[in-house]
Design a protein around this motif. Structure first.
Motif, PDB file in Angstrom:
ATOM      1  N   LEU A  96     -86.888   8.066 131.652  1.00  0.00           N
ATOM      2  CA  LEU A  96     -85.504   7.773 131.238  1.00  0.00           C
ATOM      3  C   LEU A  96     -84.539   8.840 131.769  1.00  0.00           C
ATOM      4  CD1 LEU A  96     -83.632   5.918 129.641  1.00  0.00           C
ATOM      5  CD2 LEU A  96     -84.109   7.278 127.599  1.00  0.00           C
ATOM      6  N   LYS A  97     -84.981  10.102 131.687  1.00  0.00           N
ATOM      7  CA  LYS A  97     -84.123  11.194 132.176  1.00  0.00           C
ATOM      8  C   LYS A  97     -83.890  11.036 133.690  1.00  0.00           C
ATOM      9  CE  LYS A  97     -84.120  16.241 132.280  1.00  0.00           C
ATOM     10  NZ  LYS A  97     -84.985  17.425 132.142  1.00  0.00           N
ATOM     11  N   ALA A  98     -84.957  10.712 134.413  1.00  0.00           N
ATOM     12  CA  ALA A  98     -84.851  10.531 135.871  1.00  0.00           C
ATOM     13  C   ALA A  98     -83.919   9.356 136.185  1.00  0.00           C
ATOM     14  CB  ALA A  98     -86.237  10.282 136.457  1.00  0.00           C
ATOM     15  N   LEU A 150     -86.005   4.736 123.884  1.00  0.00           N
ATOM     16  CA  LEU A 150     -87.374   4.392 123.491  1.00  0.00           C
ATOM     17  C   LEU A 150     -87.393   3.475 122.263  1.00  0.00           C
ATOM     18  CD1 LEU A 150     -90.387   6.736 123.582  1.00  0.00           C
ATOM     19  CD2 LEU A 150     -90.071   5.223 121.639  1.00  0.00           C
ATOM     20  N   LYS A 151     -88.155   2.404 122.370  1.00  0.00           N
ATOM     21  CA  LYS A 151     -88.183   1.417 121.287  1.00  0.00           C
ATOM     22  C   LYS A 151     -89.637   1.066 120.934  1.00  0.00           C
ATOM     23  CE  LYS A 151     -84.540  -1.753 121.691  1.00  0.00           C
ATOM     24  NZ  LYS A 151     -83.961  -0.699 122.398  1.00  0.00           N
ATOM     25  N   GLY A 193     -98.204   2.720 131.761  1.00  0.00           N
ATOM     26  CA  GLY A 193     -97.237   2.613 132.857  1.00  0.00           C
ATOM     27  C   GLY A 193     -95.853   2.446 132.255  1.00  0.00           C
ATOM     28  N   VAL A 194     -94.917   3.247 132.733  1.00  0.00           N
ATOM     29  CA  VAL A 194     -93.539   3.138 132.244  1.00  0.00           C
ATOM     30  C   VAL A 194     -92.600   3.007 133.439  1.00  0.00           C
ATOM     31  CG1 VAL A 194     -91.641   4.348 131.082  1.00  0.00           C
ATOM     32  CG2 VAL A 194     -93.954   4.478 130.129  1.00  0.00           C
ATOM     33  N   ARG A 195     -91.775   1.994 133.435  1.00  0.00           N
ATOM     34  CA  ARG A 195     -90.714   1.871 134.443  1.00  0.00           C
ATOM     35  C   ARG A 195     -89.457   1.430 133.705  1.00  0.00           C
ATOM     36  NH1 ARG A 195     -93.117  -0.977 137.892  1.00  0.00           N
ATOM     37  NH2 ARG A 195     -92.383  -3.110 137.537  1.00  0.00           N
ATOM     38  N   ILE A 196     -88.321   1.962 134.136  1.00  0.00           N
ATOM     39  CA  ILE A 196     -87.031   1.553 133.568  1.00  0.00           C
ATOM     40  C   ILE A 196     -86.135   1.230 134.762  1.00  0.00           C
ATOM     41  CG2 ILE A 196     -85.061   2.233 132.132  1.00  0.00           C
ATOM     42  CD1 ILE A 196     -86.969   4.346 130.815  1.00  0.00           C
ATOM     43  N   GLU A 197     -85.587   0.034 134.762  1.00  0.00           N
ATOM     44  CA  GLU A 197     -84.834  -0.433 135.933  1.00  0.00           C
ATOM     45  C   GLU A 197     -83.520  -1.104 135.532  1.00  0.00           C
ATOM     46  OE1 GLU A 197     -86.732  -3.720 138.010  1.00  0.00           O
ATOM     47  OE2 GLU A 197     -85.483  -3.397 139.794  1.00  0.00           O
ATOM     48  N   ASP A 198     -82.459  -0.660 136.155  1.00  0.00           N
ATOM     49  CA  ASP A 198     -81.151  -1.319 136.041  1.00  0.00           C
ATOM     50  C   ASP A 198     -80.667  -1.681 137.445  1.00  0.00           C
ATOM     51  OD1 ASP A 198     -80.701  -0.866 133.279  1.00  0.00           O
ATOM     52  OD2 ASP A 198     -79.809   1.099 133.662  1.00  0.00           O
TER      53      ASP A 198
END
Ligand code: GLY
Ligand code: MN
Ligand code: MN
Length: 358
Positions: A249-251, A354-355, A330-335
């Motif tokens: 998330l920070k990245a 985080l949820k 595995g964690v990915r966050i994409e916008d």
């Protein structure tokens, strides 16, 4: 024909010293004419010339609107379409072609001696398509709005004991209820360690307490694509998984917040990658940070260490860092983001803190 778009492509052709181009990529033809045809194995191409003598070659079995902005040249299955196209190509000049012209047609044109030379001029249209105009920006905002809403609906359907496939299969109807009838790619739903597998789609893994739930999804609405990833945790999250999540998330936020015209794609990638490296997960982030998107989900211009080009107003691309730990999580966050005249507009508004659900 979308006049301004065509004008911009012609300007690029002139810059490259080419006076004619055969465009066969259906996405580019849609961009220039507003008409979408999936020609399958058949020939379908738009010939544009700097002198304005444009032609579109169409098999008689396709239905097209009256006004396409280029003279229509019809043929049928019994004709050799390359021979017909050759009658309109200036034989003593170079012919620009795009990277998607099937080899069977390019080889036939060469065999016929249709032009004096052939040059890949994809860049002349791809760079124009990279900067979205106002009409496209509105459509991209709407596609992402539908995607945000669909994510909200999908996660209410997560239930103990369900499989990835069962969850993923619900998306078609959710999108359709918003008038989006196609995926921009098959949804990627990974539970637990499956979320760490590259190019994983959705399998028969059953959701268990403590699993991460990675959902990467997108629809096509009115010809334009959305693409967003969120990762949740089911019932509880370990401290180690929390650290992984907070690092991604920070990245992700750091990369998004530095975007403005003039910043290099490679520097955006580096910002996110350095944060992940410093947290000790450098080798667990094994793909580029993002990709351009529009009519197609993956378009020309990626956010990677090797793209030294600068971002420009109107560009839309993804920012999607990830950490993938084999056998674990595995964690990915994409916008998707839009470059504005002095900064950035994030097209996705679905919460990314985080949820823990369930
Ligand atoms: N799922 C396609 C992408 O995020 O690029
Ligand atoms: Mn995605
Ligand atoms: Mn993506």
């Amino acid at each position: 024909m979308k006049t301004e778009r065509l004008y911009n492509v012609i300007a690029k052709l002139k810059e490259n010293g080419v006076s004619q181009m055969l465009i066969s990529d259906p996405a580019s033809i849609f961009y220039l004419t507003g008409k979408t045809i999936d020609p399958g194995e058949r020939f379908f191409a738009l010939l544009i010339k700097v002198n304005g003598d444009n032609k579109i070659f169409i098999n008689s079995l396709f239905t097209v609107p009256e006004d396409l902005g280029a003279d229509k040249v019809w043929f049928c299955d019994d004709n050799d379409p390359c021979e017909i196209a050759s009658e309109f190509i200036d034989g003593d000049k170079t012919l620009g072609v795009d990277k998607n012209l099937p080899a069977r047609f390019l080889l036939r044109l060469m065999e016929l001696g249709s032009a004096s030379d052939y040059k890949n001029t994809s860049v002349c249209i791809d760079t124009v398509r990279a900067c979205k105009d106002n009409e496209e920006i509105a459509l991209m905002r709407e596609a992402s709005r539908v995607n945000d809403e669909a994510m909200g609906e999908l996660i209410t359907r997560i239930k103990a004991g369900m499989t990835e496939r069962e969850l993923a299969s619900q998306l078609k109807d959710i999108y359709a209820s918003s008038g989006a009838y196609e995926y921009s790619f098959d949804p990627l739903v990974g539970f637990g360690e499956c979320a760490a597998v590259g190019h994983y789609e959705a399998g028969n893994t059953v959701l268990c307490e403590g699993d991460c739930i990675l959902i990467d999804m997108g629809c096509i609405k009115d010809g334009y694509c959305s693409d967003m990833t969120r990762t949740f945790f089911y019932k509880n999250v370990s401290d180690q998984h929390k650290k992984v999540y907070e690092t991604v998330l920070k990245a992700q936020k750091a990369a998004e917040s530095m975007i403005k015209p003039g910043v290099r794609f490679c520097d955006i990638d580096k910002t996110a990658r350095d944060i992940i490296k410093q947290a000790g997960y450098g080798d667990k982030f094994n793909h580029r940070l993002g990709h351009s998107i529009g009519i197609e989900c993956h378009e020309y211009g990626d956010v990677s260490s090797v793209n030294e080009n600068v971002v420009k107003e109107g560009m839309i691309f993804s920012i999607e860092p990830g950490i993938y730990i084999e056998g674990d999580v595995g964690v990915r966050i994409e916008d998707l983001v839009l470059v504005t005249n002095d900064g950035v507009e994030i097209l996705n508004h679905f919460d990314k803190e985080l949820k823990v659900i369930g």
